[in-house]
Design a protein around this motif. Structure first.
Motif, PDB file in Angstrom:
ATOM      1  N   MET A  13      11.397  -2.093   3.797  1.00  0.00           N
ATOM      2  CA  MET A  13      10.257  -2.914   3.397  1.00  0.00           C
ATOM      3  C   MET A  13       9.449  -2.212   2.314  1.00  0.00           C
ATOM      4  O   MET A  13       8.987  -2.850   1.360  1.00  0.00           O
ATOM      5  CB  MET A  13       9.380  -3.230   4.609  1.00  0.00           C
ATOM      6  CG  MET A  13      10.035  -4.186   5.593  1.00  0.00           C
ATOM      7  SD  MET A  13       9.024  -4.481   7.078  1.00  0.00           S
ATOM      8  CE  MET A  13       7.556  -5.232   6.374  1.00  0.00           C
ATOM      9  N   MET A  14       9.288  -0.907   2.423  1.00  0.00           N
ATOM     10  CA  MET A  14       8.579  -0.150   1.394  1.00  0.00           C
ATOM     11  C   MET A  14       9.338  -0.202   0.072  1.00  0.00           C
ATOM     12  O   MET A  14       8.739  -0.346  -1.003  1.00  0.00           O
ATOM     13  CB  MET A  14       8.399   1.293   1.851  1.00  0.00           C
ATOM     14  CG  MET A  14       7.578   1.464   3.106  1.00  0.00           C
ATOM     15  SD  MET A  14       7.569   3.186   3.660  1.00  0.00           S
ATOM     16  CE  MET A  14       6.828   3.020   5.281  1.00  0.00           C
ATOM     17  N   ALA A  15      10.677  -0.076   0.146  1.00  0.00           N
ATOM     18  CA  ALA A  15      11.488  -0.142  -1.063  1.00  0.00           C
ATOM     19  C   ALA A  15      11.366  -1.507  -1.726  1.00  0.00           C
ATOM     20  O   ALA A  15      11.258  -1.608  -2.959  1.00  0.00           O
ATOM     21  CB  ALA A  15      12.951   0.162  -0.729  1.00  0.00           C
ATOM     22  N   GLY A  16      11.393  -2.575  -0.935  1.00  0.00           N
ATOM     23  CA  GLY A  16      11.245  -3.908  -1.485  1.00  0.00           C
ATOM     24  C   GLY A  16       9.898  -4.104  -2.160  1.00  0.00           C
ATOM     25  O   GLY A  16       9.808  -4.692  -3.249  1.00  0.00           O
ATOM     26  N   ALA A  17       8.833  -3.601  -1.531  1.00  0.00           N
ATOM     27  CA  ALA A  17       7.498  -3.719  -2.115  1.00  0.00           C
ATOM     28  C   ALA A  17       7.389  -2.909  -3.396  1.00  0.00           C
ATOM     29  O   ALA A  17       6.749  -3.338  -4.368  1.00  0.00           O
ATOM     30  CB  ALA A  17       6.451  -3.262  -1.104  1.00  0.00           C
TER      31      ALA A  17
ATOM     32  N   ASP B 258       0.832  -1.203   0.000  1.00  0.00           N
ATOM     33  CA  ASP B 258       0.000   0.000   0.000  1.00  0.00           C
ATOM     34  C   ASP B 258       0.872   1.260   0.000  1.00  0.00           C
ATOM     35  O   ASP B 258       0.562   2.238  -0.694  1.00  0.00           O
ATOM     36  CB  ASP B 258      -0.932  -0.007   1.208  1.00  0.00           C
ATOM     37  CG  ASP B 258      -1.911  -1.166   1.180  1.00  0.00           C
ATOM     38  OD1 ASP B 258      -2.646  -1.283   0.194  1.00  0.00           O
ATOM     39  OD2 ASP B 258      -1.913  -1.962   2.133  1.00  0.00           O
ATOM     40  N   TYR B 259       1.945   1.241   0.774  1.00  0.00           N
ATOM     41  CA  TYR B 259       2.877   2.371   0.757  1.00  0.00           C
ATOM     42  C   TYR B 259       3.542   2.478  -0.608  1.00  0.00           C
ATOM     43  O   TYR B 259       3.795   3.579  -1.107  1.00  0.00           O
ATOM     44  CB  TYR B 259       3.929   2.201   1.847  1.00  0.00           C
ATOM     45  CG  TYR B 259       3.396   2.392   3.250  1.00  0.00           C
ATOM     46  CD1 TYR B 259       3.429   3.643   3.867  1.00  0.00           C
ATOM     47  CD2 TYR B 259       2.851   1.325   3.959  1.00  0.00           C
ATOM     48  CE1 TYR B 259       2.948   3.814   5.155  1.00  0.00           C
ATOM     49  CE2 TYR B 259       2.364   1.486   5.241  1.00  0.00           C
ATOM     50  CZ  TYR B 259       2.404   2.733   5.836  1.00  0.00           C
ATOM     51  OH  TYR B 259       1.909   2.906   7.108  1.00  0.00           O
ATOM     52  N   ALA B 260       3.831   1.333  -1.230  1.00  0.00           N
ATOM     53  CA  ALA B 260       4.474   1.342  -2.544  1.00  0.00           C
ATOM     54  C   ALA B 260       3.596   2.020  -3.591  1.00  0.00           C
ATOM     55  O   ALA B 260       4.118   2.701  -4.490  1.00  0.00           O
ATOM     56  CB  ALA B 260       4.806  -0.083  -2.970  1.00  0.00           C
TER      57      ALA B 260
ATOM     58  N   GLY C 194      16.040   2.733   1.231  1.00  0.00           N
ATOM     59  CA  GLY C 194      15.059   2.479   2.275  1.00  0.00           C
ATOM     60  C   GLY C 194      15.737   2.197   3.593  1.00  0.00           C
ATOM     61  O   GLY C 194      16.499   1.238   3.709  1.00  0.00           O
ATOM     62  N   HIS C 195      15.479   3.049   4.590  1.00  0.00           N
ATOM     63  CA  HIS C 195      16.074   2.841   5.913  1.00  0.00           C
ATOM     64  C   HIS C 195      15.053   2.196   6.842  1.00  0.00           C
ATOM     65  O   HIS C 195      13.901   2.653   6.961  1.00  0.00           O
ATOM     66  CB  HIS C 195      16.536   4.168   6.526  1.00  0.00           C
ATOM     67  CG  HIS C 195      17.060   4.003   7.923  1.00  0.00           C
ATOM     68  ND1 HIS C 195      16.325   4.338   9.042  1.00  0.00           N
ATOM     69  CD2 HIS C 195      18.227   3.475   8.375  1.00  0.00           C
ATOM     70  CE1 HIS C 195      17.026   4.055  10.119  1.00  0.00           C
ATOM     71  NE2 HIS C 195      18.184   3.536   9.751  1.00  0.00           N
ATOM     72  N   SER C 196      15.463   1.121   7.516  1.00  0.00           N
ATOM     73  CA  SER C 196      14.634   0.451   8.517  1.00  0.00           C
ATOM     74  C   SER C 196      13.289   0.035   7.908  1.00  0.00           C
ATOM     75  O   SER C 196      13.262  -0.738   6.955  1.00  0.00           O
ATOM     76  CB  SER C 196      14.460   1.350   9.738  1.00  0.00           C
ATOM     77  OG  SER C 196      13.937   0.630  10.834  1.00  0.00           O
ATOM     78  N   LEU C 197      12.160   0.567   8.383  1.00  0.00           N
ATOM     79  CA  LEU C 197      10.878   0.215   7.793  1.00  0.00           C
ATOM     80  C   LEU C 197      10.809   0.643   6.329  1.00  0.00           C
ATOM     81  O   LEU C 197      10.111   0.035   5.528  1.00  0.00           O
ATOM     82  CB  LEU C 197       9.738   0.844   8.587  1.00  0.00           C
ATOM     83  CG  LEU C 197       8.345   0.272   8.297  1.00  0.00           C
ATOM     84  CD1 LEU C 197       8.229  -1.161   8.790  1.00  0.00           C
ATOM     85  CD2 LEU C 197       7.261   1.133   8.913  1.00  0.00           C
TER      86      LEU C 197
END
Length: 277
Positions: A102-106, A75-77, A96-99
């Motif tokens: 995960m957004m970068a991966g998505a 959803d963030y992606a 993408g740092h920390s959380l």
């Protein structure tokens, strides 16, 4: 970095931008769960040759929260895609740092076309495969404390843990200041994502673009051994950031910038094809 805002179909999206008078390679900076776009200011001074775009994630700063009450990284992606498309970014390196990792991966999983490379810095990998009790504990561990303690007390207790032992008081104050801007709704949404999603759902194999994993060697939140294991699983190079805690780009901005430049420059060259409409 200049504070800016756009109105997207999904609502207001706020960000900070460092521009150059001529076309420059673009780095997109995605902060972690307790931070915001302003946390990248010290690093920006170390990267004068780049166009830097640092968002306030949905629900942070004045950015509109996501519609989903129980969001996933995907959803963030989608908000990220709408923002980058509106800015006319054609090629970039995602940091993408920390959380934010995960957004970068998505984002890479859904929209690889804009991405020349990905940096997973002090990466949170999520608890989506944990049992229900653990996921509930992770979800409630931050935003409920913020509500109970208030911004000042919460930031004062939490901020030093994100940096190395004996960190510069000015940098601790910077982390505290960003925590002071947190909104409970956005913080709770991000907490849900951390608790119920996981990076491995998006990066299941060797990434389709060059990927670098970096981590502060004194990180007490996402320890270096976990970051090294992630790099090994992805077949990606790993780079230590010496004398740095979880917020390694704040603790050691020169070393962090050098790692980014070494990685991004060969992928983006002297300029990318970004055009601001």
């Amino acid at each position: 970095m200049d504070a800016k805002r756009l109105t997207l179909d999904s609502g207001v999206q706020c960000y900070r931008e460092q521009t150059r008078p001529e076309p420059a390679p673009t780095l997109v900076l995605l902060h972690g769960i307790s931070s915001g776009a302003g946390s990248w200011e010290t690093l920006a001074a170390q990267l004068p040759g780049y166009r830097l775009l640092a968002w306030d994630a949905p629900g942070y700063g004045e950015s509109r929260p996501l519609e989903a009450k129980a969001p996933r990284a995907a959803d963030y992606a989608e908000r990220l895609e709408a923002w980058l498309a509106r800015l006319g970014v054609q090629r970039c390196v995602l940091v993408g740092h920390s959380l934010g990792a995960m957004m970068a991966g998505a984002y890479l999983a859904a929209h690889p076309g804009r991405v020349a490379g990905v940096v997973l810095a002090d990466p949170a990998q999520g608890y989506g495969d944990a049992d229900e009790a653990k996921r509930d504990e992770v979800y409630r561990s931050r935003w409920t404390q913020l509500m109970e303690q208030g911004h000042g007390a919460y930031a004062k207790a939490r901020a030093p843990r994100l940096l190395r032992e004996g960190a510069d008081p000015a940098e601790i104050a910077r982390v505290e200041a960003e925590m002071g801007k947190l909104h409970v709704e956005g913080f709770a949404q991000a907490g849900w994502m951390l608790a119920n999603d996981q990076l491995g759902r998006y990066l299941t194999d060797t990434p389709v673009v060059p990927t670098l994993v970096i981590c502060g060697d004194e990180d007490r939140i996402t320890p270096p051994e976990d970051a090294r294991a992630l790099a090994s699983r992805l077949g990606a190079p790993y780079r230590d950031i010496p004398r740095a805690g979880h917020a390694s780009y704040i603790d050691a901005p020169a070393a962090f910038a050098a790692a980014l430049d070494d990685f991004a420059r060969p992928l983006l060259g002297a300029a990318d094809a970004s055009e601001t409409p």
